[in-house]
Design a protein around this motif. Structure first.
Motif, PDB file in Angstrom:
ATOM      1  N   VAL A  91       0.852  -1.180   0.000  1.00  0.00           N
ATOM      2  CA  VAL A  91       0.000   0.000   0.000  1.00  0.00           C
ATOM      3  C   VAL A  91       0.892   1.235   0.000  1.00  0.00           C
ATOM      4  O   VAL A  91       1.876   1.298   0.754  1.00  0.00           O
ATOM      5  CB  VAL A  91      -0.920   0.016   1.239  1.00  0.00           C
ATOM      6  N   GLN A  92       0.561   2.199  -0.818  1.00  0.00           N
ATOM      7  CA  GLN A  92       1.293   3.454  -0.860  1.00  0.00           C
ATOM      8  C   GLN A  92       0.417   4.574  -0.296  1.00  0.00           C
ATOM      9  O   GLN A  92      -0.785   4.627  -0.590  1.00  0.00           O
ATOM     10  CB  GLN A  92       1.711   3.797  -2.298  1.00  0.00           C
ATOM     11  N   LEU A  93       1.035   5.428   0.476  1.00  0.00           N
ATOM     12  CA  LEU A  93       0.311   6.529   1.125  1.00  0.00           C
ATOM     13  C   LEU A  93       0.987   7.856   0.791  1.00  0.00           C
ATOM     14  O   LEU A  93       2.215   7.979   0.904  1.00  0.00           O
ATOM     15  CB  LEU A  93       0.303   6.335   2.639  1.00  0.00           C
ATOM     16  N   VAL A  94       0.188   8.843   0.426  1.00  0.00           N
ATOM     17  CA  VAL A  94       0.723  10.164   0.101  1.00  0.00           C
ATOM     18  C   VAL A  94      -0.100  11.217   0.823  1.00  0.00           C
ATOM     19  O   VAL A  94      -1.307  11.328   0.604  1.00  0.00           O
ATOM     20  CB  VAL A  94       0.694  10.422  -1.413  1.00  0.00           C
ATOM     21  N   GLU A  95       0.573  11.992   1.682  1.00  0.00           N
ATOM     22  CA  GLU A  95      -0.107  13.050   2.429  1.00  0.00           C
ATOM     23  C   GLU A  95      -0.011  14.376   1.679  1.00  0.00           C
ATOM     24  O   GLU A  95       0.914  14.606   0.906  1.00  0.00           O
ATOM     25  CB  GLU A  95       0.525  13.258   3.816  1.00  0.00           C
ATOM     26  N   SER A  96      -0.964  15.248   1.980  1.00  0.00           N
ATOM     27  CA  SER A  96      -0.935  16.605   1.451  1.00  0.00           C
ATOM     28  C   SER A  96      -1.703  17.514   2.395  1.00  0.00           C
ATOM     29  O   SER A  96      -2.465  17.036   3.247  1.00  0.00           O
ATOM     30  CB  SER A  96      -1.562  16.657   0.050  1.00  0.00           C
ATOM     31  N   GLY A  97      -1.464  18.823   2.264  1.00  0.00           N
ATOM     32  CA  GLY A  97      -2.261  19.786   3.006  1.00  0.00           C
ATOM     33  C   GLY A  97      -1.569  20.474   4.158  1.00  0.00           C
ATOM     34  O   GLY A  97      -2.178  21.311   4.818  1.00  0.00           O
ATOM     35  N   GLY A  98      -0.313  20.148   4.424  1.00  0.00           N
ATOM     36  CA  GLY A  98       0.377  20.823   5.514  1.00  0.00           C
ATOM     37  C   GLY A  98       0.666  22.272   5.189  1.00  0.00           C
ATOM     38  O   GLY A  98       0.438  22.739   4.066  1.00  0.00           O
ATOM     39  N   GLY A  99       1.171  23.016   6.184  1.00  0.00           N
ATOM     40  CA  GLY A  99       1.507  24.405   5.945  1.00  0.00           C
ATOM     41  C   GLY A  99       1.735  25.163   7.232  1.00  0.00           C
ATOM     42  O   GLY A  99       1.844  24.558   8.311  1.00  0.00           O
ATOM     43  N   LEU A 100       1.796  26.478   7.103  1.00  0.00           N
ATOM     44  CA  LEU A 100       2.032  27.376   8.235  1.00  0.00           C
ATOM     45  C   LEU A 100       0.763  28.158   8.514  1.00  0.00           C
ATOM     46  O   LEU A 100       0.214  28.805   7.607  1.00  0.00           O
ATOM     47  CB  LEU A 100       3.174  28.336   7.900  1.00  0.00           C
ATOM     48  N   VAL A 101       0.293  28.095   9.760  1.00  0.00           N
ATOM     49  CA  VAL A 101      -0.898  28.832  10.165  1.00  0.00           C
ATOM     50  C   VAL A 101      -0.648  29.483  11.514  1.00  0.00           C
ATOM     51  O   VAL A 101       0.314  29.149  12.207  1.00  0.00           O
ATOM     52  CB  VAL A 101      -2.146  27.930  10.257  1.00  0.00           C
ATOM     53  N   GLN A 102      -1.535  30.383  11.874  1.00  0.00           N
ATOM     54  CA  GLN A 102      -1.464  31.007  13.197  1.00  0.00           C
ATOM     55  C   GLN A 102      -2.329  30.234  14.182  1.00  0.00           C
ATOM     56  O   GLN A 102      -3.272  29.531  13.797  1.00  0.00           O
ATOM     57  CB  GLN A 102      -1.928  32.454  13.113  1.00  0.00           C
ATOM     58  N   ALA A 103      -2.013  30.391  15.447  1.00  0.00           N
ATOM     59  CA  ALA A 103      -2.778  29.731  16.494  1.00  0.00           C
ATOM     60  C   ALA A 103      -4.257  30.083  16.369  1.00  0.00           C
ATOM     61  O   ALA A 103      -4.619  31.251  16.111  1.00  0.00           O
ATOM     62  CB  ALA A 103      -2.252  30.131  17.861  1.00  0.00           C
ATOM     63  N   GLY A 104      -5.112  29.070  16.528  1.00  0.00           N
ATOM     64  CA  GLY A 104      -6.550  29.259  16.425  1.00  0.00           C
ATOM     65  C   GLY A 104      -7.116  28.973  15.044  1.00  0.00           C
ATOM     66  O   GLY A 104      -8.331  28.811  14.892  1.00  0.00           O
ATOM     67  N   GLU A 105      -6.245  28.924  14.054  1.00  0.00           N
ATOM     68  CA  GLU A 105      -6.707  28.676  12.689  1.00  0.00           C
ATOM     69  C   GLU A 105      -6.866  27.178  12.429  1.00  0.00           C
ATOM     70  O   GLU A 105      -6.634  26.351  13.319  1.00  0.00           O
ATOM     71  CB  GLU A 105      -5.745  29.314  11.693  1.00  0.00           C
ATOM     72  N   SER A 106      -7.274  26.850  11.197  1.00  0.00           N
ATOM     73  CA  SER A 106      -7.553  25.460  10.832  1.00  0.00           C
ATOM     74  C   SER A 106      -6.723  25.032   9.638  1.00  0.00           C
ATOM     75  O   SER A 106      -6.282  25.869   8.833  1.00  0.00           O
ATOM     76  CB  SER A 106      -9.040  25.294  10.492  1.00  0.00           C
ATOM     77  N   LEU A 107      -6.520  23.729   9.540  1.00  0.00           N
ATOM     78  CA  LEU A 107      -5.878  23.106   8.383  1.00  0.00           C
ATOM     79  C   LEU A 107      -6.545  21.767   8.146  1.00  0.00           C
ATOM     80  O   LEU A 107      -7.056  21.145   9.085  1.00  0.00           O
ATOM     81  CB  LEU A 107      -4.389  22.854   8.639  1.00  0.00           C
ATOM     82  N   ARG A 108      -6.510  21.326   6.892  1.00  0.00           N
ATOM     83  CA  ARG A 108      -7.057  20.011   6.557  1.00  0.00           C
ATOM     84  C   ARG A 108      -5.973  19.224   5.848  1.00  0.00           C
ATOM     85  O   ARG A 108      -5.456  19.651   4.810  1.00  0.00           O
ATOM     86  CB  ARG A 108      -8.291  20.147   5.663  1.00  0.00           C
ATOM     87  N   LEU A 109      -5.646  18.071   6.410  1.00  0.00           N
ATOM     88  CA  LEU A 109      -4.688  17.162   5.795  1.00  0.00           C
ATOM     89  C   LEU A 109      -5.433  16.059   5.065  1.00  0.00           C
ATOM     90  O   LEU A 109      -6.509  15.630   5.506  1.00  0.00           O
ATOM     91  CB  LEU A 109      -3.771  16.540   6.844  1.00  0.00           C
ATOM     92  N   SER A 110      -4.867  15.597   3.979  1.00  0.00           N
ATOM     93  CA  SER A 110      -5.428  14.483   3.235  1.00  0.00           C
ATOM     94  C   SER A 110      -4.378  13.410   3.019  1.00  0.00           C
ATOM     95  O   SER A 110      -3.183  13.714   2.930  1.00  0.00           O
ATOM     96  CB  SER A 110      -5.959  14.946   1.876  1.00  0.00           C
ATOM     97  N   CYS A 111      -4.823  12.173   2.945  1.00  0.00           N
ATOM     98  CA  CYS A 111      -3.932  11.049   2.670  1.00  0.00           C
ATOM     99  C   CYS A 111      -4.598  10.176   1.617  1.00  0.00           C
ATOM    100  O   CYS A 111      -5.716   9.701   1.825  1.00  0.00           O
ATOM    101  CB  CYS A 111      -3.667  10.250   3.938  1.00  0.00           C
ATOM    102  N   ALA A 112      -3.906   9.977   0.520  1.00  0.00           N
ATOM    103  CA  ALA A 112      -4.412   9.125  -0.550  1.00  0.00           C
ATOM    104  C   ALA A 112      -3.709   7.778  -0.500  1.00  0.00           C
ATOM    105  O   ALA A 112      -2.473   7.727  -0.501  1.00  0.00           O
ATOM    106  CB  ALA A 112      -4.178   9.795  -1.899  1.00  0.00           C
ATOM    107  N   ALA A 113      -4.491   6.715  -0.448  1.00  0.00           N
ATOM    108  CA  ALA A 113      -3.949   5.356  -0.405  1.00  0.00           C
ATOM    109  C   ALA A 113      -4.132   4.677  -1.752  1.00  0.00           C
ATOM    110  O   ALA A 113      -5.177   4.839  -2.396  1.00  0.00           O
ATOM    111  CB  ALA A 113      -4.642   4.550   0.686  1.00  0.00           C
ATOM    112  N   SER A 114      -3.134   3.925  -2.156  1.00  0.00           N
ATOM    113  CA  SER A 114      -3.227   3.156  -3.398  1.00  0.00           C
ATOM    114  C   SER A 114      -2.609   1.792  -3.180  1.00  0.00           C
ATOM    115  O   SER A 114      -1.849   1.587  -2.226  1.00  0.00           O
ATOM    116  CB  SER A 114      -2.535   3.895  -4.541  1.00  0.00           C
ATOM    117  N   GLY A 115      -2.924   0.868  -4.071  1.00  0.00           N
ATOM    118  CA  GLY A 115      -2.429  -0.500  -3.934  1.00  0.00           C
ATOM    119  C   GLY A 115      -3.494  -1.393  -3.326  1.00  0.00           C
ATOM    120  O   GLY A 115      -4.678  -1.244  -3.589  1.00  0.00           O
ATOM    121  N   ARG A 116      -3.072  -2.302  -2.453  1.00  0.00           N
ATOM    122  CA  ARG A 116      -3.960  -3.300  -1.877  1.00  0.00           C
ATOM    123  C   ARG A 116      -4.740  -2.751  -0.674  1.00  0.00           C
ATOM    124  O   ARG A 116      -4.668  -3.284   0.435  1.00  0.00           O
ATOM    125  CB  ARG A 116      -3.162  -4.536  -1.477  1.00  0.00           C
TER     126      ARG A 116
END
Length: 128
Positions: free
Chosen positions: A2-27
């Motif tokens: 199984v291969q996993l690839v993350e995305s969505g990181g970054g720099l934010v200020q305290a109190g803010e929001s972020l959304r991370l995603s992980c795409a899985a492929s293979g078995r």
């Protein structure tokens, strides 16, 4: 495999929001759970959340105490993706975030050594 690839990181200020995603492929049909872990600078890898991928508990989520009530993990089985919505971010949430997957065992376990597959990680930085 199984291969996993993350995305969505970054720099934010305290109190803010972020959304991370992980795409899985293979078995992906062979998985029992997928999880998110994080590793702050100079510290050990820490459990964030995990979701059951199959079986009677499919879709159930388990959260680490430090993120409970602020982070939400979801999945899209059709797309083989899991997301981590992070609200109310704090400077102590700063870390490299990793997506992980396991072939067997419960989703309600926080032990990183139980996971078989890992993504490359994505940096999340929260400034005060």
């Amino acid at each position: 495999q199984v291969q996993l690839v993350e995305s969505g990181g970054g720099l934010v200020q305290a109190g803010e929001s972020l959304r991370l995603s992980c795409a899985a492929s293979g078995r992906t049909f062979s998985l029992s759970a997928m999880g998110w872990f994080r590793q702050p600078p100079g510290k050990e890898r820490e459990f964030v959340a995990a979701i059951s991928w199959s079986g009677p508990s499919s879709g159930s989520v388990f959260y680490g105490d430090s993120v409970k009530g602020r982070f939400t993990m979801t999945r899209d089985n059709a797309k083989n993706t899991v997301d981590l919505q992070m609200n109310g971010l704090k400077p102590e949430d700063t870390a490299v975030y990793f997506c992980a997957a396991k072939r067997s065992g419960s989703y309600s376990s926080s032990r990183p050594y139980e996971y078989d597959y890992w993504g490359q990680g994505t940096q999340v930085t929260v400034s005060s």
